[in-house]
Design a protein around this motif. Structure first.
Motif, short mmCIF file in Angstrom:
data_model
loop_
_atom_site.label_atom_id
_atom_site.label_comp_id
_atom_site.label_asym_id
_atom_site.label_seq_id
_atom_site.Cartn_x
_atom_site.Cartn_y
_atom_site.Cartn_z
N ALA A 10 -11.85 -23.73 20.10
CA ALA A 10 -12.69 -22.73 20.03
C ALA A 10 -12.10 -21.60 20.66
N VAL A 11 -11.09 -21.74 21.52
CA VAL A 11 -10.36 -20.50 22.01
C VAL A 11 -8.89 -20.99 22.32
N LEU A 12 -7.80 -20.13 21.88
CA LEU A 12 -6.52 -20.84 21.77
C LEU A 12 -5.54 -19.79 22.31
N LEU A 13 -4.34 -20.32 22.64
CA LEU A 13 -3.35 -19.65 22.89
C LEU A 13 -1.73 -20.14 23.22
N ALA A 14 -0.81 -19.34 23.74
CA ALA A 14 0.63 -19.98 24.06
C ALA A 14 1.73 -19.15 24.53
N ALA A 15 2.43 -19.44 25.82
CA ALA A 15 3.68 -18.86 26.03
C ALA A 15 4.30 -18.87 27.24
N LEU A 70 2.28 -14.63 20.81
CA LEU A 70 1.28 -15.50 20.78
C LEU A 70 0.28 -14.82 19.70
N VAL A 71 -0.11 -15.87 18.93
CA VAL A 71 -0.96 -15.17 17.73
C VAL A 71 -2.49 -15.86 17.76
N ASN A 72 -3.48 -15.41 17.86
CA ASN A 72 -4.71 -15.83 17.84
C ASN A 72 -5.33 -15.55 16.44
N ASN A 73 -5.55 -16.56 15.61
CA ASN A 73 -6.10 -16.60 14.36
C ASN A 73 -7.50 -17.02 14.26
N SER A 74 -8.25 -17.17 15.45
CA SER A 74 -9.67 -17.26 15.55
C SER A 74 -10.56 -15.88 15.63
N ASP A 75 -11.79 -16.12 15.67
CA ASP A 75 -12.61 -14.91 16.01
C ASP A 75 -13.05 -14.77 17.47
N ALA A 76 -12.37 -15.64 18.21
CA ALA A 76 -12.93 -15.67 19.70
C ALA A 76 -11.74 -15.39 20.59
N GLU A 77 -11.70 -14.70 21.71
CA GLU A 77 -10.86 -14.35 22.56
C GLU A 77 -10.40 -15.91 23.06
N VAL A 78 -8.91 -15.99 23.07
CA VAL A 78 -8.26 -16.97 23.82
C VAL A 78 -7.64 -16.96 25.00
N THR A 79 -7.51 -17.64 25.92
CA THR A 79 -6.87 -17.27 27.38
C THR A 79 -5.56 -18.41 27.62
N PHE A 112 -2.93 -15.10 30.26
CA PHE A 112 -2.59 -14.55 28.85
C PHE A 112 -3.95 -14.48 28.24
N VAL A 113 -4.55 -13.37 27.87
CA VAL A 113 -5.58 -13.13 27.09
C VAL A 113 -5.15 -12.71 25.64
N ILE A 114 -5.55 -13.57 24.57
CA ILE A 114 -5.25 -12.90 23.21
C ILE A 114 -6.55 -12.69 22.60
N PRO A 115 -6.64 -11.39 22.23
CA PRO A 115 -7.91 -10.82 21.62
C PRO A 115 -8.12 -11.68 20.24
N PRO A 116 -9.45 -11.70 19.76
CA PRO A 116 -9.65 -12.26 18.46
C PRO A 116 -8.76 -11.64 17.44
N ARG A 117 -8.29 -12.54 16.61
CA ARG A 117 -7.43 -12.16 15.45
C ARG A 117 -6.12 -11.15 15.82
N GLY A 118 -6.00 -11.17 17.17
CA GLY A 118 -4.98 -10.45 17.69
C GLY A 118 -3.52 -11.21 18.28
N THR A 119 -2.63 -10.57 18.78
CA THR A 119 -1.51 -11.02 19.32
C THR A 119 -1.40 -10.73 20.89
N HIS A 120 -0.29 -11.44 21.42
CA HIS A 120 -0.11 -11.04 22.89
C HIS A 120 1.49 -11.36 22.78
N GLU A 121 2.30 -10.05 23.29
CA GLU A 121 3.80 -10.15 23.20
C GLU A 121 4.24 -10.82 24.70
N LEU A 122 4.90 -11.87 24.57
CA LEU A 122 5.73 -12.21 25.80
C LEU A 122 7.12 -11.77 25.63
N GLN A 123 7.65 -11.00 26.27
CA GLN A 123 8.86 -10.10 26.16
C GLN A 123 9.68 -9.82 27.61
N PRO A 124 10.76 -9.58 27.65
CA PRO A 124 11.66 -9.33 28.80
C PRO A 124 10.75 -7.91 29.15
#
Length: 183
Positions: A10-15, A70-79, A112-124
């Motif tokens: 239902a809500v997904l993520l990674a990093a 991190l890429v969220n391919n769902s329609d719900a926010e993932v943390t 780390f919160v990934i918006p619906p259909r969005g991305t979250h960068e993990l970077q130096p």
């Protein structure tokens, strides 16, 4: 690019991991390094989370960090709320922020919160997965397993590739200011 699929949930993520969090772009991942598929999440499969280009800063001992997108391919926010790896007994989700005119690294409140259909960068120099007390040397090309845990209880498993990265010569010891160490 090695897409990591997919935590149906239902809500997904990674990093996550440490090292040299600088402003430079990381080197490209070796083409020969295989990617691992993500394990399915324990919760309902209504979407998917993946990670692209995951990598870990090389380190002989002490701390390191992991990065990727991190890429969220769902329609719900993932943390993403936590992470684990056989490489380290303690992993924290970190951010780099300004405090008192200095850039400092600290645990990321709420994950780390990934918006619906969005991305979250993990970077130096930004959000990253911090590895404390690494159990073995991380060499270039090494394949390091990670599991990220999502707020809904789902997980994302992936493999990150070891890369040399000097970054901004940050110091990743707790309580120190970035740029004052030998990162």
């Amino acid at each position: 690019m090695f897409p990591r699929r997919i935590v149906p949930s239902a809500v997904l993520l990674a990093a996550l991991t440490l090292g040299g969090c600088g402003g430079q772009q990381p080197p490209a991942a070796p083409a020969a390094a295989p990617a691992s598929a993500a394990a399915p999440a324990a919760s309902a499969a209504t979407g998917a989370v993946s990670i692209t280009d995951p990598w870990v800063k090389t380190a002989k001992k002490g701390m390191s960090a992991a990065f990727g997108t991190l890429v969220n391919n769902s329609d719900a926010e993932v943390t993403v709320v936590s992470g684990s790896s056989p490489l380290s007994p303690k992993i924290e989700l970190h951010e780099v922020v300004e405090s008192g005119g200095k850039m400092v690294m600290r645990p990321k409140e709420g994950g780390f919160v990934i918006p619906p259909r969005g991305t979250h960068e993990l970077q130096p120099g930004g959000d990253h997965i911090m590895l404390m007390d690494v159990a073995q040397e991380v060499k270039p090309g090494a394949e390091i397993a990670f599991t990220l845990t999502l707020k809904d209880g789902g997980t994302l498993e992936f493999t990150a590739v070891g890369k040399d990265f000097a970054g901004g010569k940050e110091d990743y010891r707790p309580g120190t200011k970035m740029g004052e160490g030998n990162g």
